[in-house]
Design a protein around this motif. Structure first.
Motif, PDB file in Angstrom:
ATOM      1  N   TRP A  64      39.073  40.972  44.308  1.00 13.46           N
ATOM      2  CA  TRP A  64      37.676  41.247  43.973  1.00 13.46           C
ATOM      3  C   TRP A  64      37.497  42.568  43.243  1.00 13.46           C
ATOM      4  O   TRP A  64      36.444  42.825  42.697  1.00 13.46           O
ATOM      5  CB  TRP A  64      36.801  41.190  45.228  1.00 13.46           C
ATOM      6  N   LEU A  65      38.515  43.425  43.254  1.00 18.21           N
ATOM      7  CA  LEU A  65      38.349  44.645  42.459  1.00 18.21           C
ATOM      8  C   LEU A  65      39.710  45.098  41.931  1.00 18.21           C
ATOM      9  O   LEU A  65      40.608  45.430  42.704  1.00 18.21           O
ATOM     10  CB  LEU A  65      37.711  45.769  43.288  1.00 18.21           C
ATOM     11  N   TRP A  66      39.808  45.061  40.607  1.00 19.04           N
ATOM     12  CA  TRP A  66      41.050  45.527  39.975  1.00 19.04           C
ATOM     13  C   TRP A  66      40.706  46.736  39.110  1.00 19.04           C
ATOM     14  O   TRP A  66      39.694  46.762  38.423  1.00 19.04           O
ATOM     15  CB  TRP A  66      41.636  44.412  39.098  1.00 19.04           C
ATOM     16  N   ASP A  96      32.360  34.240  39.560  1.00 21.92           N
ATOM     17  CA  ASP A  96      31.000  33.972  40.036  1.00 21.92           C
ATOM     18  C   ASP A  96      30.732  34.845  41.271  1.00 21.92           C
ATOM     19  O   ASP A  96      31.350  34.658  42.321  1.00 21.92           O
ATOM     20  CB  ASP A  96      30.892  32.491  40.406  1.00 21.92           C
ATOM     21  N   VAL A  97      29.808  35.814  41.129  1.00 18.22           N
ATOM     22  CA  VAL A  97      29.539  36.702  42.274  1.00 18.22           C
ATOM     23  C   VAL A  97      28.889  35.944  43.423  1.00 18.22           C
ATOM     24  O   VAL A  97      28.862  36.452  44.548  1.00 18.22           O
ATOM     25  CB  VAL A  97      28.655  37.923  41.902  1.00 18.22           C
ATOM     26  N   GLY A  98      28.383  34.728  43.149  1.00 17.85           N
ATOM     27  CA  GLY A  98      27.820  33.910  44.219  1.00 17.85           C
ATOM     28  C   GLY A  98      28.847  33.688  45.323  1.00 17.85           C
ATOM     29  O   GLY A  98      28.512  33.648  46.514  1.00 17.85           O
ATOM     30  N   SER A 150      45.624  39.509  35.910  1.00 13.98           N
ATOM     31  CA  SER A 150      45.178  38.162  35.540  1.00 13.98           C
ATOM     32  C   SER A 150      44.352  37.516  36.652  1.00 13.98           C
ATOM     33  O   SER A 150      43.515  36.664  36.403  1.00 13.98           O
ATOM     34  CB  SER A 150      46.395  37.290  35.232  1.00 13.98           C
ATOM     35  N   ARG A 151      44.574  37.938  37.921  1.00 12.70           N
ATOM     36  CA  ARG A 151      43.818  37.342  39.039  1.00 12.70           C
ATOM     37  C   ARG A 151      42.499  38.078  39.303  1.00 12.70           C
ATOM     38  O   ARG A 151      41.735  37.696  40.174  1.00 12.70           O
ATOM     39  CB  ARG A 151      44.676  37.370  40.317  1.00 12.70           C
ATOM     40  N   ALA A 152      42.249  39.175  38.586  1.00  9.41           N
ATOM     41  CA  ALA A 152      41.096  40.047  38.900  1.00  9.41           C
ATOM     42  C   ALA A 152      39.772  39.320  38.703  1.00  9.41           C
ATOM     43  O   ALA A 152      39.546  38.677  37.681  1.00  9.41           O
ATOM     44  CB  ALA A 152      41.141  41.274  38.008  1.00  9.41           C
ATOM     45  N   LYS A 153      38.897  39.440  39.705  1.00  4.66           N
ATOM     46  CA  LYS A 153      37.562  38.854  39.597  1.00  4.66           C
ATOM     47  C   LYS A 153      36.561  39.879  39.051  1.00  4.66           C
ATOM     48  O   LYS A 153      35.523  39.510  38.530  1.00  4.66           O
ATOM     49  CB  LYS A 153      37.113  38.343  40.959  1.00  4.66           C
TER      50      LYS A 153
END
Length: 1640
Positions: free
Chosen positions: A1553-1555, A1447-1449, A1566-1569
């Motif tokens: 936040w950036l992968w 969620d970019v919020g 797996s943790r990449a948003k």
């Protein structure tokens, strides 16, 4: 023999063709050559060619417009001989050209085909729309129709475009013409006639009068005092003719001031005749821009694999030009000889064309390529055409060029020239004046040429020989010098020190040559010589005056190497002198009581007393004490000076030294008025110098400057090199008095800001030649007055005094003019243009008559000036100051004239011969005629006095004008604009002129006419010495003795400038036939191909007009036979003010691969001129530009259509406009609370206003210089209040109390203009489908090319699927394809998001990137503060090729600790990539000093903080510094913020936040948003292949987006199942590409 050989060769070639075609017929079908065509359309609908012709002629002369109209009205409407658009064009040209000289008519033809007057007609449409909307028609369809739009143009378009570009008003109630009188609209001639017959209704009520503008067409018979009647309509309609005839008659009778605004309302095309409507029915295609097809490097395959399904096929373009040589063959000749083998010959040509493209050459082939090009051009039969073909088709001709044998003489000459000019540099000069080659475009060039040709035309009508005309046009005016020094030498200067004599400077060295010794920056040179004289002119009773004294004292006490002095004056006393008209009769005695109240006079008297009795130091100490007591005084809250301060200071100063008590001295001085005369003389001296108006000022060696400390230091630094230069050349030595030297060389006896203008305000010039040639007799009727005994001298300077004889100021001006002549001037004469108010009494008319008789009959007599002065003096005292009864007064005046005439040895016979009553009426008519002339020609309204000096108009509505001012005007004008003209005119050998005609008056007149015309042309004062370059073997020289245009150029043919200039020079050669000298200056040792593109410059021709029907197709860029297998990118090279976007383009213009076109022969692209850019610079006197100042622009009725803010960089701002009349204002809120516009009028007065009118009536945009000034009492308030400084910062952010709420309310439609902006509020509202709740998230992205648009849709879907909050997307519209713009509204509706398209034009002063990819990167970072509306507080940038998984919020709400930017650092767990991590070593490691290097694919911008901290300005400064080095900023959008992070701090976002696979490795995936598809510099895997492999959900998202797009566009999907298709590997060449570095 030769012919036999040639015919055999021809047969061999044809045989080769036949054999070749046999083998390749199958292949040829598949690989037929393809073409590319592009056009730019104006946003407004077409305008009638006939009306454009009228506008073009009015630019030449206002009367030609009316002549053209009258001429056309007499032509039968049927137009029997005009069967097509081309016939109509020829007919219009014939009528227009008949009014012009030959040279001007060919330029008129070109300007008409260029359609350059179309914006003028669009402006009239706006005014017509306003006229109709001010009187809504109750019973008419007009009022029901929205704003008079066509029904087909829905409301949608109005909402989308705030500027309503060029909307044509509908014909009101079927009427095609109407007359607007301000109070009513008349649609019928009968109604108008009734109105004209009721004179009581014609009363001129200024409120009712419609506003007139400079560009309006006012009928020449109109009376300026009559009521205005504006006719809106089009030439050719019946109603226009009827109205026109009626109004011309009424104008002749003096009933109306008749104005025409040509408009053809929509629906009236049928009424106007076939030729009248040509151009109005078609869309308007523009010319005057360049299109390039650049060969694209495809190292990473970034091209969309979905095929284009169907397209718009426009009409098939023109046939190809077969006369161009292809590999040594000229196919047009071959086809002439063997027409039966046409298909085979053409196939052979296609084969040759497709196999010649070259984008690489071996190094040894490149070595002499520039010289070979120059040789090919110079040896061609048409060198300009050859230059154009080579530079614009370079990849196709390069291989044949490189094989050409080079002639040494060409190479040697080029190398010799390059010792004087850098290789590859391009320059161009028109008649000797350099043109800025960076800004040049067709419209600007045609305007410059037109100005020169008009002047040449005027001069030849004045019988000046052709050779002299060329000489005159090629003189370059000396640069406007601001080096006027005011000669202030007098006993009224009180010097504080003398460096040469005072003991305190005894130890300093006295060798003047020490000034040439180098010192550290900022270090002063202590030389015992008075080199710098800082004399302050001040009123000692003002705050500013006393502060200056303190400053002087401080500098003096610190042994500053400068001589200080003061001249003291009383403001009150100067005001009194001005009131009495600059004369000090006995006023000093009359108002003793006033003088006693005058604190300034008292201080000056005390100062002189102390100076005489106790020395200068003590006198200055007295002034310092006055200031100290003023500051310490508790009572005076307003800083004002009280009487007791002066008395106490005097006592305190004199007490230690006085013999008698100071109080007694003070009383005695006050009583006896000692030194009163001296103090008044000092003030009078300041009045005569003219510096009294400036309150406090500094004279640095005579240069007039501001009195601040900063100004003093700057003035000293500016003066130093001038003194050094003269010392170096021995012009100043140890014995020279520097002040005397400077003031005798450059000194003027008076300073007048109206005459000596600073750089911003230019004086107003009007050509007097055009009025004489236009048949005005007023100037011919003038009899001139001269100084005694100079009647027979040629007078270079002519002062025409426009005098209102019935006003006190007018008589004052007249007397000053006479005194000026009595004082003696060898180089000037004075003529008087009298006007008078309507109720002028008989004596005033008699004075005019007396003056005219005297000037005509007695101008050579000795005492004529004394006679006129006495007559004026008598008139002034007896008739202006008090008016006696008329009968006796007239006789008394007549008797006085006789008496004075006899007394001055003039015969009174001439005066007696014309009785007064008889000529009174005739005189009134004459005065009326002069008033009309002054108003029409110079814009001087009745009652205004003015001086016209060789065409320079100085209005005298403020202050006093003295005879010294006329001397100043004479010297300024002579030095700058007249001197070099007189020298040329005096050498003329006048042919075919009666010797009796050749009087000194005749020559003086010629000088006056020529210099006034020359002054109106605005051109560069820079020139270059082109003649030093050799032009024997490497230059194109075209001579034309009869042409008054000469072009000098130095061109590198293999440069982008060369591509453009070659076309412009060809246009000039065709239409203007100038003489040209073009020196070729190619780069010598090339290491790479200089041009990797094809280029076309779009120039209109007659063929754009159909010869079969009435359509106008307009010019297009056409590229024939482009390479099939190369990927091309289309870019436009448009004039600086144009904002252009594609509206029709089926194919991806970023990745054009012609072999994929299938059956289509020609790829079509149509762009639209969406708007023009209005730019400007905003300054605040003596301060930095007002950063963050908000400006709004609109019309009178809707003042706020677009808005912007002022940058700190040069105070730059820009807005979108279209042709029309606009008003620029300061935005409501903080900006208008603190500031006002300051208009530097031509009279030196500073009017302050709230709005500024801006007229846009051409395609060249405008640059507006604004000066703002803070309101009284607000001088120390800040414009931007930092939220951190404010205790309510939280509330302010939410838009409560305070100006930020205004900030948010008004700024909703920034320069980008809302394309589709729905409710943009941040409150908790349910939005869109699926009920999105919460605060809206703003996301910004940029994409170019179909592939990245495909990625962008996927990014949008991935964001929306992972948040329940409302989302608004912001896209930079410059590079979006028409398809994307078609799909996005539907997508927004379907998925429930908002979007807005924004744009910002690259500022001219900022270093421009050449490649599209780098421009796109720059847009990501450089304009964040100005590209969004001011109401937007935060935005997240997300790269188009990113997929969001969270969620970019969460990111939007993250606290970024008060930093303006937040980025994710590069991850470092993929060890395979260590060799590519450049930030770990060398420069970057040192520069970052332990800070992380961040990736630019995702970042957050806190816009409030960003604007507050001037982050945008700082980033632009860093960019400007670094970008000039081609090796820096290789990843512009990423390197710039990382480099600047010490100044513009970055918050580092959490790593998840950036992968991206290239840098991060699979362990953290797996943790990449968000997942970004970074290019991998190691594997160089194509984008699509990588996307399908790396992101599991990508295929489904892609299928969904493509499916939706296909549904909207009505296409079918390639593969209906969402499966990963195998990607063909790229077989393109693999030299490094910019896109590889996009995010590394």
């Amino acid at each position: 023999m030769e012919t036999r050989f040639r015919s055999r060769l021809c047969i061999l070639i044809v045989l080769a063709c036949v054999i070749f075609c046999g083998f390749t017929s199958v292949g040829a079908q598949n690989r037929r050559p393809k073409n590319v065509q592009a056009a730019i359309r104006a946003k407004w609908s077409g305008t009638p060619l006939l009306l454009e012709a009228g506008e073009l002629l009015s630019k030449e002369s206002k009367n030609l417009f009316w002549e053209f109209f009258d001429d056309w009205l007499h032509v039968a409407k049927t137009g029997g001989d005009s069967h097509s658009a081309k016939d109509c064009l020829k007919k219009i040209l014939k009528h227009g050209s008949s009014l012009l000289s030959e040279t001007l008519s060919s330029l008129f033809e070109f300007s008409l085909t260029l359609r350059s007057a179309s914006p003028r007609l669009v402006l009239y449409r706006q005014l017509a729309e306003e006229s109709l909307s001010s009187f809504p028609l109750g019973d008419d369809s007009y009022s029901n129709n929205v704003n008079g739009l066509d029904a087909s143009e829905t409301l949608e378009t109005i909402k989308l475009d705030p500027l309503l570009v060029g909307i044509n008003p509908r014909s009101p109630g079927g009427k095609c013409c109407w007359v607007d009188t301000g109070g009513a609209l008349f649609f019928d001639v009968a109604e108008l006639l009734l109105w004209l017959q009721r004179p009581n209704e014609l009363g001129v009520d200024s409120f009712q009068q419609p506003e007139l503008y400079d560009f309006d067409h006012i009928h020449f018979d109109s009376n300026i005092m009559s009521p205005v009647a504006i006719l809106y309509g089009a030439l050719g309609t019946n109603c226009f003719k009827e109205f026109h005839v009626t109004l011309v008659q009424a104008a002749k009778e003096g009933k109306v001031k008749y104005v025409v605004r040509p408009v053809l309302p929509s629906g009236c095309e049928a009424e106007v005749g076939l030729c009248g409507a040509v151009g109005a029915r078609d869309s308007l295609n523009l010319g005057g821009y360049g299109v390039e097809l650049a060969l694209k490097n495809m190292e990473y395959k970034a091209i969309d694999d979905s095929t284009v399904k169907k397209g718009v096929t426009l009409e098939d373009p023109r046939t190809e030009d077969l006369s161009q040589e292809v590999r040594g063959f000229i196919f047009s000749k071959m086809l002439e000889r063997k027409p039966e083998l046409t298909s085979e010959i053409m196939a052979f040509r296609d084969y040759l064309m497709s196999s010649t493209i070259s984008d690489t050459l071996d190094v040894w082939e490149l070595k002499d390529l520039g010289h070979q090009t120059a040789q090919r051009i110079v040896q061609a039969s048409d060198p300009l055409q050859s230059m154009q073909e080579i530079s614009q088709n370079f990849p196709s001709v390069v291989s044949s060029l490189s094989r050409m044998k080079l002639n040494d003489s060409v190479k040697d000459e080029i190398i010799a020239n390059q010792r004087m000019i850098p290789p590859g540099k391009s320059l161009m000069a028109l008649n000797g004046a350099l043109i800025n080659i960076e800004d040049i475009d067709l419209y600007l060039l045609i305007d410059l040429i037109h100005r020169e040709l008009s002047l040449a035309d005027q001069f030849s009508k004045l019988k000046i020989p052709q050779g002299t005309v060329r000489k005159l046009l090629s003189t370059v005016t000396p640069p406007e010098s601001d080096m006027f020094r005011v000669d202030f030498r007098s006993s009224h200067v009180h010097y504080l020190n003398n460096l040469e004599e005072d003991a305190m400077y005894r130890r300093w060295r006295s060798n003047i040559n020490d000034i040439l010794m180098p010192v550290f920056p900022g270090q002063l040179r202590y030389i015992r010589k008075n080199l710098f004289h800082a004399v302050y002119v001040l009123d000692p009773a003002t705050v500013c005056g006393l502060q200056s004294i303190d400053m002087i004292t401080t500098f003096y006490e610190n042994s500053f190497p400068m001589r200080f002095g003061v001249i003291l004056y009383s403001t009150q006393f100067i005001k009194k002198i001005e009131m009495s008209g600059g004369e000090l009769h006995s006023s000093s005695l009359e108002h003793d009581s006033e003088i006693e109240d005058d604190k300034s006079i008292l201080i000056i008297r005390l100062f002189i007393y102390i100076k005489e009795n106790h020395g200068t130091q003590t006198a200055f100490q007295f002034l310092s004490n006055v200031n100290r007591l003023r500051i310490e005084s508790a009572e005076s809250t307003d800083d004002a000076l009280e009487m007791h301060h002066i008395e106490e200071a005097f006592v305190e100063t004199v007490l230690p030294k006085a013999k008698s008590p100071p109080q007694e001295v003070l009383l005695k001085l006050q009583k006896e008025s000692t030194f009163k005369e001296l103090s008044e003389e000092s003030s009078l001296f300041v009045f005569k110098l003219g510096v009294g108006k400036l309150q406090c000022c500094l004279l640095m060696n005579g240069l007039v400057l501001d009195s601040s400390e900063e100004a003093l230091i700057n003035a000293m630094n500016d003066e130093l090199p001038r003194i050094q230069e003269q010392v170096y050349y021995g012009q100043i030595n140890s014995h020279t008095d520097v002040l005397d030297k400077f003031l005798s060389e450059n000194g003027v006896s008076r300073y007048n800001p109206q005459i000596i203008v600073d750089g911003k305000a230019k004086p107003r010039f009007i050509s007097l030649a055009s009025s004489i040639l236009g048949g005005e007799s007023v100037l011919n009727d003038i009899n001139y007055l001269h100084s005694p005994e100079t009647v027979d001298n040629v007078k270079p300077v002519t002062h025409l005094l426009a005098v209102d004889i019935t006003s006190k100021k007018g008589i004052k001006l007249l007397r000053e003019g006479i005194r000026y002549l009595i004082g003696g001037t060898k180089g000037a004469r004075v003529g008087v243009l009298f006007s008078a108010s309507q109720d002028a009494n008989l004596p005033s008319l008699l004075l005019v008559k007396t003056f005219e008789i005297t000037a005509a009959s007695y101008s050579h007599k000795k005492k004529v000036l004394e006679f006129l002065d006495q007559a004026c003096s008598f008139y002034e005292h007896n008739y202006i100051v008090r008016s006696p009864t008329s009968a006796e007064s007239t006789q008394a005046f007549i008797n006085k004239v006789y008496e004075l005439a006899e007394a001055n040895e003039l015969s009174s016979k001439a005066y007696k011969s014309s009785p007064p009553e008889a000529s009174a009426q005739e005189l009134r008519e004459h005065l009326n005629k002069v008033a009309q002339f002054l108003y029409r020609q110079f814009g001087i309204a009745s009652g205004v006095n003015a001086v016209i000096t060789n065409g320079r108009v100085t209005s005298l509505d403020a202050g006093v004008f003295l005879s010294h001012d006329l001397h100043l005007l004479e010297s300024v004008e002579f030095k700058h604009r007249i001197k070099h003209i007189v020298q040329i005119i005096e050498e003329v050998n006048w042919q075919g002129l009666d010797p009796d005609m050749l009087t000194s008056k005749y020559v003086s007149d010629i000088v006056m006419f020529v210099s006034s015309s020359m002054a109106t042309r605005d051109r560069s004062t820079e020139s270059a010495r082109f003649e030093v370059l050799n032009a024997q073997h490497s230059a194109v020289v075209l001579n034309n003795e009869n042409s008054s245009i000469h072009i000098d150029a130095v061109v590198d043919p293999l440069s982008p400038f060369g591509q453009k200039l070659s076309s412009l020079l060809r246009v000039l050669a065709k239409y203007v036939h100038p003489s040209m000298r073009i020196v070729l200056n190619p780069l010598s040792s090339l290491v790479d191909l200089p041009l990797k593109n094809y280029y076309r410059y779009v120039v209109p021709t007659m063929d754009d007009f159909s010869s079969t029907d009435y359509t106008v197709n307009g010019p297009k860029a056409f590229f024939a036979n482009m390479p099939l297998s190369k990927t091309l990118t289309m870019n436009l090279d448009v004039p600086e003010p144009w904002l252009v976007e594609p509206i029709i383009a089926v194919h991806d213009l970023d990745n054009i691969l012609l072999e994929n076109l299938g059956e289509t022969r020609t790829l079509q692209a149509v762009f639209e001129l969406e708007a023009l850019v209005l730019t400007g610079h905003c300054t605040e006197k003596d301060r930095d530009p007002p950063r963050g100042l908000q400006l709004i622009l609109g019309t009178k009725n809707t003042p706020h259509l677009v808005d912007t803010i002022v940058m700190a960089n040069l105070g730059y701002w820009q807005m979108k406009v279209s042709p029309g009349v606009w008003y620029l204002q300061l935005a409501p809120g903080r900006s208008s609370e603190l500031y006002l516009f300051r208009d530097g009028g031509d009279n030196g007065s500073q009017e302050k206003s709230l709005s500024k009118r801006i007229t846009i009536n051409d395609l060249r945009g405008k640059v507006v210089h604004l000066e703002v000034v803070k309101k009284k009492g607000k001088e120390h308030e800040k414009l931007l209040i930092s939220a951190d400084d404010d205790s309510h910062s939280k509330e302010k952010r939410q838009g409560h109390n305070g100006w930020n709420s205004n900030f948010l309310k008004w700024a909703s439609g920034f320069i980008g203009g809302s394309e589709q902006s729905k409710k943009n509020n941040d409150s908790l509202v349910e939005h869109g489908k699926g009920g999105r709740l919460g605060k809206a998230i703003n996301i910004f992205s940029i994409a170019s090319g179909h592939l990245y648009e495909r990625f962008l849709k996927i990014m949008i879907l991935s964001v929306l699927k992972n948040t329940r909050r409302p989302v608004k997307f912001w896209f930079i519209k410059n590079y979006l394809s028409p398809q994307f713009k078609d799909v996005i509204p539907h997508m927004a509706q379907e998925y429930g998001f908002e979007y807005e398209l924004i744009t910002y034009k690259w500022p001219t002063w900022l270093h421009k990137q050449k490649e599209k990819q780098r421009i796109i990167w720059a847009y990501k970072i450089l304009f964040l503060d100005v590209i969004f509306p001011l109401s937007l507080e935060k935005v997240i940038f997300v790269d188009a090729d990113q997929v969001v998984r969270a969620d970019v919020g969460e990111l939007y709400d993250m606290d970024i600790k008060g930093r303006p930017l937040a980025y994710t650092p590069f991850c470092d767990n993929n060890k395979d990539m260590d060799g590519y991590r450049f930030w770990r070593q060398g420069f970057w490691k040192e520069h970052l000093r332990g800070r992380p290097y961040h990736i630019s694919a995702l970042y957050v911008v806190d816009l409030v903080k960003f604007r507050e901290t001037a982050a945008g300005d700082n980033l632009r400064v860093f960019y400007e510094t670094l970008s000039k080095d081609p090796n820096s900023l290789s990843n512009l959008d990423q390197d710039l913020p990382n480099y600047a992070q010490h100044t513009v701090p970055i918050f580092s976002l959490p790593q998840e936040w950036l992968w991206c696979e290239s840098w991060c490795g699979n362990a953290t995936k797996s943790r990449a948003k968000t997942i970004d598809l970074c290019n991998n510099p190691m594997t160089k895997e194509p984008k699509l292949k990588g996307a399908r492999r790396i992101v599991s959900e990508w295929t489904n998202l892609d299928f969904e987006a493509r499916n939706f797009t296909a549904k909207i566009l009505g296409d079918e999907l390639d593969n209906p199942e969402p499966v990963a298709s195998s990607e063909t590997s790229s077989n393109e060449s693999s030299s490094e590409d910019l896109e590889s570095k996009a995010e590394l």
